[in-house]
Design an enzyme around this catalytic site. Structure first.
Site, mmCIF file in Angstrom:
data_model
loop_
_atom_site.group_PDB
_atom_site.id
_atom_site.type_symbol
_atom_site.label_atom_id
_atom_site.label_comp_id
_atom_site.label_asym_id
_atom_site.label_seq_id
_atom_site.Cartn_x
_atom_site.Cartn_y
_atom_site.Cartn_z
ATOM 1 N N LYS A 53 0.866 -1.174 0.000
ATOM 2 C CA LYS A 53 0.000 0.000 0.000
ATOM 3 C C LYS A 53 0.905 1.228 0.000
ATOM 4 O O LYS A 53 1.422 1.643 1.035
ATOM 5 C CB LYS A 53 -0.929 0.062 1.213
ATOM 6 C CG LYS A 53 -1.987 1.180 1.074
ATOM 7 C CD LYS A 53 -2.437 1.746 2.396
ATOM 8 C CE LYS A 53 -1.551 2.821 2.932
ATOM 9 N NZ LYS A 53 -1.508 4.077 2.120
ATOM 10 N N GLU A 58 9.401 17.410 14.109
ATOM 11 C CA GLU A 58 9.934 17.155 12.776
ATOM 12 C C GLU A 58 9.181 18.032 11.780
ATOM 13 O O GLU A 58 7.992 17.852 11.550
ATOM 14 C CB GLU A 58 9.766 15.677 12.409
ATOM 15 C CG GLU A 58 10.434 15.318 11.096
ATOM 16 C CD GLU A 58 10.281 13.851 10.747
ATOM 17 O OE1 GLU A 58 11.215 13.291 10.161
ATOM 18 O OE2 GLU A 58 9.230 13.277 11.058
ATOM 19 N N CYS A 67 13.666 11.890 6.560
ATOM 20 C CA CYS A 67 13.593 11.653 7.998
ATOM 21 C C CYS A 67 14.960 11.702 8.665
ATOM 22 O O CYS A 67 15.067 11.949 9.865
ATOM 23 C CB CYS A 67 12.920 10.311 8.276
ATOM 24 S SG CYS A 67 13.630 8.937 7.361
ATOM 25 N N GLU A 94 9.795 2.397 10.541
ATOM 26 C CA GLU A 94 10.821 3.408 10.261
ATOM 27 C C GLU A 94 10.093 4.733 10.246
ATOM 28 O O GLU A 94 9.337 5.029 9.331
ATOM 29 C CB GLU A 94 11.514 3.104 8.929
ATOM 30 C CG GLU A 94 12.857 3.800 8.775
ATOM 31 C CD GLU A 94 12.723 5.235 8.295
ATOM 32 O OE1 GLU A 94 12.842 6.147 9.159
ATOM 33 O OE2 GLU A 94 12.497 5.446 7.104
#
Length: 479
Positions: free
Chosen positions: A174, A382, A282, A249
Site C-alpha cells: 500500500k 519534525e 527523515c 521506520e
C-alpha cells in the site's frame, strides 16, 4: 494530461475496485491534477490478502535459483525503465528532474542490486552446534503488509519488497495515496519480470482505510511501515490484537554537531543536506549544533547556503530544490516557521510564504533560524521541510546532552578532525545511525532508529532478517 490509474494488482492481474472511491493525485509544482486513482475498500484488501496467503507456501518453497532469476529479471527491467520511474516521482512528489534521476530513481536500482548480492550470500540453514545436532532454520514470517511513504517512494518500496521476496514472503503493497504513481509503475515491472500470481499485490488506499484494514487483518503476519511517528503508533495499536510483527521506520530530528576543529565545508555540507529533497527526509540533520567559538561564522555560512539554494519547478533541469509534496505539508511547514518566529528564534534566512518568483505550487523558502534552544517547537518537532535550526554549545558533554534530548533517534552527525573524539561521541549518541564528517554509509548498511524513530532495520542482510522467523531444531543428525 490526466492519467487514470484506478485498478489494483491482485493475484497477478490488474483488477477494478469493488466500489468507486476516486482520489485526485496533484502535481505539487503546479497544483494541477496529474492522475486519478481509486482508494480500496475492505473487499479489495481481503482479496489481496487471500491471494498472498494462497501463494505463500509455493513461493516459500520456490528454489533459490528461481527466485534469483526473477529478481535479476526485475533489475534488468528496472534499469531499462528507470527514466520512467524518475518522471513518475518528479510528477507525483515534486522531485526536480536531475534529483529524481540521480537520487530518487537511482536508489531503487541500487537497492535491488544490493539485495540480490545479499540474498546470494544469505544462509537460511546452518548448525548452531553440529556435535549436538542443534540446527537453525530461517523461515519466512508469512504474508506481509508493506506501507510506504511519499518522500522517498521507490527507495522505500525497494527496501521492503526486495527483502520480503528474498525471504520467501508474499505481500500486499500500500503506497502513499499522495504519491502512488511510482508504485504502480514498479508493479508493472514486477508483472513483466514473471513473479508468480499472488506473490506481490498492490492496493491503493489511505491510512484510515486500507492501512487500518491491513494492520488489523488476522491473515497478515507482519506490517512493515515507513512514515510518521503518529501513524506508526496507530498501526502498532491496530496490530496488537493479532500479535503480528510490526517493523517501523518513523520520524527523525537529527543533530549535526560541528566542533571548532571541523573541516571548512562542514557547516555548508550539513545545511545542504537538510535542503536536499526540499527537506523531506527523515534522516536530515535539521538541528545544527555549533561550538560557540565558531558560531557567528557558521551562521553566516548557513545564510549563504540558503541564499544560494534555488527553488523552482520539478520539470526543470539543474541543481535546485522543488516543492514540498502537498498543501497539507506546505501549511504545516508554514505554521512551524511562524511558530519559530513567535517563540523567539532569530530568522536569518528564508521565512514564511512562497519564494517571490513563484505564484503557485507548494514551494518553501530555504529557511535558517539562529539562536535556537532545544525547548523551542522547531527544535522538537519534525518539520519535514527545508528549515535549519542552529543551536550553540560550549562543551562536548553539552552537545551530547542536546543531541539526545529528543523523542527521536534516527541519525546524528559529527563534524571534527579528532577521530578519537568522534568515536567517543558516536558511542554516546542514542540513534540507529551516526555519520562522521560526511562519510557515506556502505551499501547494505542497516537503516533504522531508536526511540520514537521506530524499530527494526532495513537494508542488506538486516533487511532480509526482518522478514524471517528463527527456528531452532534439536537432534538434527547427518545420516
Amino acid at each position: 494530461m490526466i492519467k487514470e490509474k484506478k485498478d489494483f494488482y491482485i493475484d497477478g492481474e490488474w483488477v477494478k475496485p469493488f466500489q468507486t472511491n476516486d482520489l485526485e493525485v496533484v502535481d505539487p509544482s503546479t497544483e494541477e491534477i496529474c492522475a486519478i486513482i481509486s482508494l480500496g475498500s475492505e473487499n479489495d484488501t481481503n482479496d489481496a490478502v487471500k491471494a498472498a496467503r494462497n501463494s505463500f507456501e509455493s513461493w516459500w518453497n520456490t528454489p533459490k535459483e528461481k527466485k534469483l532469476e526473477l529478481l535479476n529479471n526485475l533489475l534488468k527491467i528496472y534499469m531499462n525503465r528507470s527514466a520512467e520511474m524518475a518522471e513518475a516521482i518528479s510528477k507525483e512528489m515534486g522531485a526536480p528532474k536531475d534529483w529524481s534521476i540521480n537520487q530518487q530513481s537511482k536508489s531503487g536500482e541500487d537497492h535491488i542490486k544490493t539485495f540480490i548480492d545479499n540474498y546470494k550470500k544469505f544462509k537460511f540453514e546452518n548448525y548452531l552446534n553440529e556435535e549436538q545436532g542443534n540446527y537453525i532454520s530461517y523461515e519466512p514470517i508469512g504474508v506481509c503488509a508493506l506501507i510506504t511513504p511519499w518522500n522517498w517512494p521507490i527507495n522505500q518500496i525497494a527496501l521492503k519488497v526486495l527483502p520480503a521476496l528474498s525471504a520467501g514472503c508474499t505481500m500486499i503493497l500500500k503506497p502513499s495515496e499522495i504519491a502512488p504513481l511510482s508504485a504502480m509503475l514498479f508493479t508493472e515491472m514486477i508483472h513483466e519480470a514473471g513473479f508468480p500470481n499472488g506473490v506481490f499485490n498492490l492496493v491503493n488506499g489511505d491510512g484510515p482505510g486500507v492501512g487500518t484494514q491491513l494492520s488489523s487483518h488476522p491473515d497478515i503476519d507482519m506490517v512493515s511501515f515507513t512514515g510518521s511517528t503518529r501513524a506508526g503508533k496507530l498501526i502498532t495499536k491496530n496490530a496488537a490484537d493479532t500479535i503480528k510483527r510490526v517493523s517501523l521506520e518513523l520520524g527523525g530530528k537529527g543533530a549535526n554537531i560541528v566542533f571548532s576543529d571541523a573541516d571548512e565545508k562542514a557547516v555548508k555540507r550539513g545545511v545542504r543536506r537538510v535542503f536536499n529533497n526540499s527537506g523531506q527526509s527523515c534522516n536530515a540533520p535539521t538541528r545544527l549544533l555549533v561550538e560557540e567559538s565558531i558560531y557567528e561564522r557558521a551562521v553566516k555560512e548557513a545564510i549563504e547556503v540558503a541564499e544560494k539554494t534555488q527553488v523552482d519547478l520539478a520539470n526543470k533541469e539543474g541543481r535546485h530544490i522543488g516543492p514540498v509534496v502537498s498543501k497539507i505539508q506546505y501549511d504545516k511547514i508554514q505554521t512551524l516557521i511562524k511558530k519559530g518566529i513567535e517563540e523567539g528564534a532569530k530568522l536569518v534566512a528564508g521565512g514564511p510564504d512562497r519564494p517571490s518568483h513563484l505564484n503557485k505550487g507548494y514551494f518553501v523558502k530555504p529557511t535558517v533560524f539562529a539562536d535556537v534552544n532545544n525547548d523551542m517547537t522547531i527544535a522538537k518537532e519534525e518539520i519535514f521541510g527545508p528549515v535549519v535550526s542552529i543551536i550553540p554549545f560550549s562543551s562536548e558533554e553539552q552537545a551530547i546532552k542536546i543531541s539526545n534530548d529528543t523523542d527521536y533517534g534516527l541519525t546524528n552527525y559529527i563534524q571534527t578532525t579528532d577521530s578519537k573524539k568522534a568515536q567517543r561521541i558516536a558511542r554516546q549518541l542514542r540513534s540507529g545511525m551516526v555519520e562522521i564528517n560526511g562519510a557515506s554509509f556502505a551499501d547494505g548498511s542497516p537503516f533504522g532508529g531508536y526511540k520514537q524513530s521506530g524499530n527494526g532495520r532495513e537494508g542488506g542482510k538486516w533487511g532480509i532478517e526482518e522478514f524471517l522467523e528463527v527456528k531452532s531444531i534439536s537432534g538434527w543428525m547427518q545420516n
